[in-house]
Design a protein around this motif. Structure first.
Motif, PDB file in Angstrom:
ATOM      1  N   ILE A   1       0.914  -1.171  -0.156  1.00  0.00           N
ATOM      2  CA  ILE A   1       0.050   0.028   0.129  1.00  0.00           C
ATOM      3  C   ILE A   1       0.976   1.206  -0.131  1.00  0.00           C
ATOM      4  O   ILE A   1       1.689   1.378   0.791  1.00  0.00           O
ATOM      5  CB  ILE A   1      -1.006   0.060   1.246  1.00  0.00           C
ATOM      6  CG1 ILE A   1      -1.852  -1.164   1.205  1.00  0.00           C
ATOM      7  CG2 ILE A   1      -1.609   1.426   1.327  1.00  0.00           C
ATOM      8  CD1 ILE A   1      -2.870  -1.366   2.476  1.00  0.00           C
TER       9      ILE A   1
ATOM     10  N   ARG B   1       0.202   5.310  -0.114  1.00  0.00           N
ATOM     11  CA  ARG B   1      -0.685   6.309   0.028  1.00  0.00           C
ATOM     12  C   ARG B   1      -0.547   7.741  -0.461  1.00  0.00           C
ATOM     13  O   ARG B   1      -1.430   8.261  -0.652  1.00  0.00           O
ATOM     14  CB  ARG B   1      -1.153   6.473   1.491  1.00  0.00           C
ATOM     15  CG  ARG B   1      -2.143   5.123   2.000  1.00  0.00           C
ATOM     16  CD  ARG B   1      -2.106   5.534   3.601  1.00  0.00           C
ATOM     17  NE  ARG B   1      -2.504   3.938   4.148  1.00  0.00           N
ATOM     18  CZ  ARG B   1      -1.506   3.474   4.733  1.00  0.00           C
ATOM     19  NH1 ARG B   1      -0.212   3.809   4.816  1.00  0.00           N
ATOM     20  NH2 ARG B   1      -1.839   2.271   5.351  1.00  0.00           N
TER      21      ARG B   1
ATOM     22  N   THR C   1      -0.406   3.047  -5.479  1.00  0.00           N
ATOM     23  CA  THR C   1      -1.690   1.688  -5.217  1.00  0.00           C
ATOM     24  C   THR C   1      -2.805   2.950  -4.710  1.00  0.00           C
ATOM     25  O   THR C   1      -3.875   2.416  -4.996  1.00  0.00           O
ATOM     26  CB  THR C   1      -1.132   1.032  -4.224  1.00  0.00           C
ATOM     27  OG1 THR C   1      -1.171   1.486  -2.653  1.00  0.00           O
ATOM     28  CG2 THR C   1      -0.012   0.151  -4.559  1.00  0.00           C
ATOM     29  N   HIS C   2      -2.765   3.688  -3.665  1.00  0.00           N
ATOM     30  CA  HIS C   2      -4.147   4.202  -3.205  1.00  0.00           C
ATOM     31  C   HIS C   2      -4.078   5.664  -3.121  1.00  0.00           C
ATOM     32  O   HIS C   2      -4.495   6.315  -2.264  1.00  0.00           O
ATOM     33  CB  HIS C   2      -4.008   3.704  -1.707  1.00  0.00           C
ATOM     34  CG  HIS C   2      -4.388   2.305  -1.488  1.00  0.00           C
ATOM     35  ND1 HIS C   2      -3.427   1.198  -1.761  1.00  0.00           N
ATOM     36  CD2 HIS C   2      -5.656   1.755  -1.211  1.00  0.00           C
ATOM     37  CE1 HIS C   2      -4.204   0.319  -1.611  1.00  0.00           C
ATOM     38  NE2 HIS C   2      -5.300   0.456  -1.173  1.00  0.00           N
ATOM     39  N   TYR C   3      -3.422   6.415  -4.227  1.00  0.00           N
ATOM     40  CA  TYR C   3      -3.697   7.714  -4.383  1.00  0.00           C
ATOM     41  C   TYR C   3      -3.560   8.090  -5.985  1.00  0.00           C
ATOM     42  O   TYR C   3      -3.251   7.102  -6.657  1.00  0.00           O
ATOM     43  CB  TYR C   3      -2.641   8.655  -3.672  1.00  0.00           C
ATOM     44  CG  TYR C   3      -1.231   8.558  -4.114  1.00  0.00           C
ATOM     45  CD1 TYR C   3      -0.717   9.791  -4.896  1.00  0.00           C
ATOM     46  CD2 TYR C   3      -0.353   7.396  -3.958  1.00  0.00           C
ATOM     47  CE1 TYR C   3       0.662   9.800  -5.281  1.00  0.00           C
ATOM     48  CE2 TYR C   3       0.904   7.632  -4.207  1.00  0.00           C
ATOM     49  CZ  TYR C   3       1.384   8.747  -4.901  1.00  0.00           C
ATOM     50  OH  TYR C   3       2.690   8.670  -5.516  1.00  0.00           O
TER      51      TYR C   3
END
Length: 184
Positions: free
Chosen positions: A2, A4, A182-184
């Motif tokens: 992950i 961010r 992955t997450h932004y």
């Protein structure tokens, strides 16, 4: 895995020991550290990237003599040796993601002067398919990118990269990784 934000991306690239151009993170009023970086990694051009937010101001081709002037409006930023020093050697640039279910997303440019942002706005290839689709054979050097991503266990991660025809960067390899997402 992950990731961010941009700072976590930097940390993950370092943790995984991926190839990159010499780069350092700076904050406002660290001119002495910037001067030291320029001395340690002399080049004609540098890239400056805002790391305070996604989509921040990005300058790809800043002349050595203009770096100190150009950083005045940044609070949190990186400076790296620019890919503009290697326009005669760049083969492919963009972002790619290989998913665990064999799907592939890729936005790529074969323009040797393009940055990742240029590739995203004016791609040569923009595909969503799977690794068994024969159309990916049209993409030059696709197998090299696929092998790099899988050998570094970067499946399910968007990889911003450039491929060169000679070894470059801190590890003297043909692929440079600019960012992982992955997450932004």
């Amino acid at each position: 895995m992950i990731i961010r934000n941009k700072l976590e991306s930097i940390d993950k690239i370092n943790e995984l020991k991926l190839n990159k151009f010499p780069e350092q993170l700076f904050r406002l009023n660290e001119e002495d550290k910037v001067k030291q970086f320029l001395e340690d990694y002399p080049a004609q051009y540098y890239a400056i990237r805002d790391k305070s937010k996604a989509g921040g101001v990005f300058k790809l081709k800043v002349d050595y003599n203009k770096v100190l002037e150009e950083i005045k409006d940044y609070n949190l930023f990186t400076i790296n040796v620019s890919s503009a020093n290697y326009v005669d050697n760049q083969l492919l640039v963009g972002e790619i993601e290989f998913l665990s279910n064999n799907e592939v997303y890729a936005i790529l440019s074969i323009d040797p002067t393009a940055s990742v942002r240029d590739a995203l706005s004016n791609p040569t290839y923009n595909i969503k398919t799977d690794i068994f689709d024969k159309q990916i054979n049209r993409i030059p050097h696709f197998d090299v990118i696929y092998q790099y991503v899988t050998s570094h266990n970067l499946q399910d991660v968007i990889v911003e990269f450039a491929l060169f025809d000679k070894n470059v960067g801190i590890k003297k390899e043909k692929i440079i990784v600019y960012e992982l997402r992955t997450h932004y």
